[in-house]
Design a protein around this motif. Structure first.
Motif, PDB file in Angstrom:
ATOM      1  N   HIS A  44       0.993  -1.086  -0.138  1.00  0.00           N
ATOM      2  CA  HIS A  44       0.067   0.030   0.118  1.00  0.00           C
ATOM      3  C   HIS A  44       0.760   1.125   0.082  1.00  0.00           C
ATOM      4  N   VAL A  45       0.461   2.092  -0.880  1.00  0.00           N
ATOM      5  CA  VAL A  45       1.140   3.641  -0.975  1.00  0.00           C
ATOM      6  C   VAL A  45       0.219   4.834  -0.628  1.00  0.00           C
ATOM      7  N   PRO A  46      -0.064   5.262   0.460  1.00  0.00           N
ATOM      8  CA  PRO A  46      -0.657   6.331   0.952  1.00  0.00           C
ATOM      9  C   PRO A  46      -0.517   7.475   0.118  1.00  0.00           C
ATOM     10  N   LEU A  47      -1.418   8.233  -0.273  1.00  0.00           N
ATOM     11  CA  LEU A  47      -1.260   9.312  -1.160  1.00  0.00           C
ATOM     12  C   LEU A  47      -1.930  10.460  -0.594  1.00  0.00           C
ATOM     13  N   THR A  48      -1.590  11.625  -0.706  1.00  0.00           N
ATOM     14  CA  THR A  48      -2.095  13.011  -0.310  1.00  0.00           C
ATOM     15  C   THR A  48      -3.278  13.163  -1.360  1.00  0.00           C
ATOM     16  N   PHE A  49      -4.222  14.214  -1.225  1.00  0.00           N
ATOM     17  CA  PHE A  49      -5.141  14.243  -2.312  1.00  0.00           C
ATOM     18  C   PHE A  49      -4.639  14.924  -3.457  1.00  0.00           C
ATOM     19  N   ILE A  50      -3.522  15.525  -3.343  1.00  0.00           N
ATOM     20  CA  ILE A  50      -2.742  16.515  -4.421  1.00  0.00           C
ATOM     21  C   ILE A  50      -2.026  15.321  -5.278  1.00  0.00           C
ATOM     22  N   GLU A  51      -1.427  14.339  -4.672  1.00  0.00           N
ATOM     23  CA  GLU A  51      -0.759  13.346  -5.191  1.00  0.00           C
ATOM     24  C   GLU A  51      -1.664  12.268  -6.094  1.00  0.00           C
ATOM     25  N   ARG A  52      -3.030  12.088  -5.425  1.00  0.00           N
ATOM     26  CA  ARG A  52      -3.956  11.463  -5.953  1.00  0.00           C
ATOM     27  C   ARG A  52      -4.461  11.916  -7.160  1.00  0.00           C
ATOM     28  N   SER A  53      -4.686  13.260  -7.003  1.00  0.00           N
ATOM     29  CA  SER A  53      -5.163  14.001  -8.261  1.00  0.00           C
ATOM     30  C   SER A  53      -4.447  14.031  -9.488  1.00  0.00           C
ATOM     31  N   ALA A  54      -2.879  14.178  -8.994  1.00  0.00           N
ATOM     32  CA  ALA A  54      -2.016  14.212 -10.252  1.00  0.00           C
ATOM     33  C   ALA A  54      -1.705  12.764 -10.710  1.00  0.00           C
ATOM     34  N   LEU A  55      -1.611  11.787  -9.964  1.00  0.00           N
ATOM     35  CA  LEU A  55      -1.808  10.411 -10.499  1.00  0.00           C
ATOM     36  C   LEU A  55      -2.716  10.281 -11.607  1.00  0.00           C
ATOM     37  N   ALA A  79      -6.733   5.503  -8.748  1.00  0.00           N
ATOM     38  CA  ALA A  79      -6.869   7.132  -8.156  1.00  0.00           C
ATOM     39  C   ALA A  79      -8.104   7.567  -8.384  1.00  0.00           C
ATOM     40  N   THR A  80      -9.045   6.980  -9.316  1.00  0.00           N
ATOM     41  CA  THR A  80     -10.351   7.757  -9.423  1.00  0.00           C
ATOM     42  C   THR A  80     -11.584   6.836  -8.756  1.00  0.00           C
ATOM     43  N   ALA A  81     -10.970   5.724  -8.170  1.00  0.00           N
ATOM     44  CA  ALA A  81     -12.152   4.700  -7.473  1.00  0.00           C
ATOM     45  C   ALA A  81     -12.507   5.402  -6.018  1.00  0.00           C
ATOM     46  N   GLN A  82     -11.712   6.167  -5.604  1.00  0.00           N
ATOM     47  CA  GLN A  82     -12.113   6.546  -4.063  1.00  0.00           C
ATOM     48  C   GLN A  82     -12.501   7.900  -4.008  1.00  0.00           C
TER      49      GLN A  82
END
Length: 283
Positions: A44-55, A79-82
């Motif tokens: 698992h790689v936790p992502l910040t909101f900004i990181e998830r958006s960029a991904l 990235a888009t499922a959550q």
């Protein structure tokens, strides 16, 4: 103490955050690229909101430029499922007795858990043999699916992994091949059935199709995909491991799926017609 001062002290005590609240807020503020919380499961790689958006944006662009980048399509899906869509899909599994069993058993679909040699020996037209024949025809393996990394909830991560590993069963059931036109048709079918955003975003690849292919997609395969995807049962709740010896036509009828026109055969006949027309033109 005067009443006014008492009231002011009471108000301050209400507004003043507790130590646990401060700790929680501090933890939220501290979550950054350089300070991540521990993983919730292996890989698992936790992502910040900004990181998830960029991904999401980066993987969407990469997938459009090269629809064969399975790793980018997988990243886009996560990235888009959550936070809503994968939870909704898990809830649909929890609402089904079979779905709950799948979540409890956590089966995996790989060449180790599902012997292709055994599947090739199953009765003609069985689900397992149809699946193995499709893998052989398309030259793919069940071991090529990426591991889920960016879904935060551990159970929801399994739901995404299960969806990903069942993808080739959907191919086998519908007969759609793995080249771009077939993948777009299947992604439209999956969107109607699962509601995952990535499957809808993948339809943007229609712009890369040739005019004739695009026309065929809009006239034949998209109408088929939405009609059958919406009309069939939740495929995420199918325990494929228990259906391997089932007649594939019986399973399609039970699930409410009508196979689309054979895309490979359609393209083959079109090429032959074009060759004949070109030959006649020269003569």
């Amino acid at each position: 103490m005067p009443r006014r001062q008492k009231d002011l002290a009471l108000l301050q005590s209400i507004l003043r955050p507790t130590s646990s609240s401060c700790s929680r807020q501090s933890s939220i503020r501290d979550f950054s690229v350089l300070n991540r919380p521990p993983p919730n499961y292996p890989g698992h790689v936790p992502l910040t909101f900004i990181e998830r958006s960029a991904l999401a944006v980066g993987s969407a662009v990469a997938s459009l430029l090269n629809p064969r980048r399975a790793d980018m399509i997988a990243a886009l899906g996560e990235a888009t499922a959550q936070p809503f869509f994968i939870t909704k899909l898990r809830n649909r599994m929890l609402a089904s007795p079979t779905g709950r069993r799948i979540l409890r058993d956590r089966p995996r679909i790989t060449s180790k858990t599902m012997s292709l040699e055994h599947l090739r020996k199953l009765p003609e037209n069985s689900v397992g043999r149809t699946y193995a024949a499709w893998l052989d025809r398309e030259g793919v393996s069940p071991d090529t699916r990426d591991w889920v990394r960016y879904i935060d909830d551990e159970e929801e991560a399994y739901v995404m992994q299960r969806y990903r590993e069942c993808h080739d069963f959907y191919h086998a059931l519908t007969g759609l091949p793995i080249f771009v036109e077939g993948e777009i048709g299947l992604k439209a079918f999956e969107f109607a059935n699962t509601g995952l955003p990535m499957t809808a975003l993948s339809l943007v690849a229609i712009v890369k199709l040739k005019p004739q292919e695009r026309q065929r997609m809009f006239n034949t395969y998209l109408p088929w995909a939405f009609s059958n995807g919406l009309g069939s049962v939740d495929l995420i709740n199918i325990y494929w491991e228990e259906e391997l010896e089932t007649d594939v036509d019986d399973l399609r009828a039970r699930l409410g799926i009508e196979p689309p026109p054979d895309l490979r055969e359609t393209r083959k006949k079109l090429r032959e017609a074009q060759k004949r027309a070109s030959k006649d033109k020269k003569t």
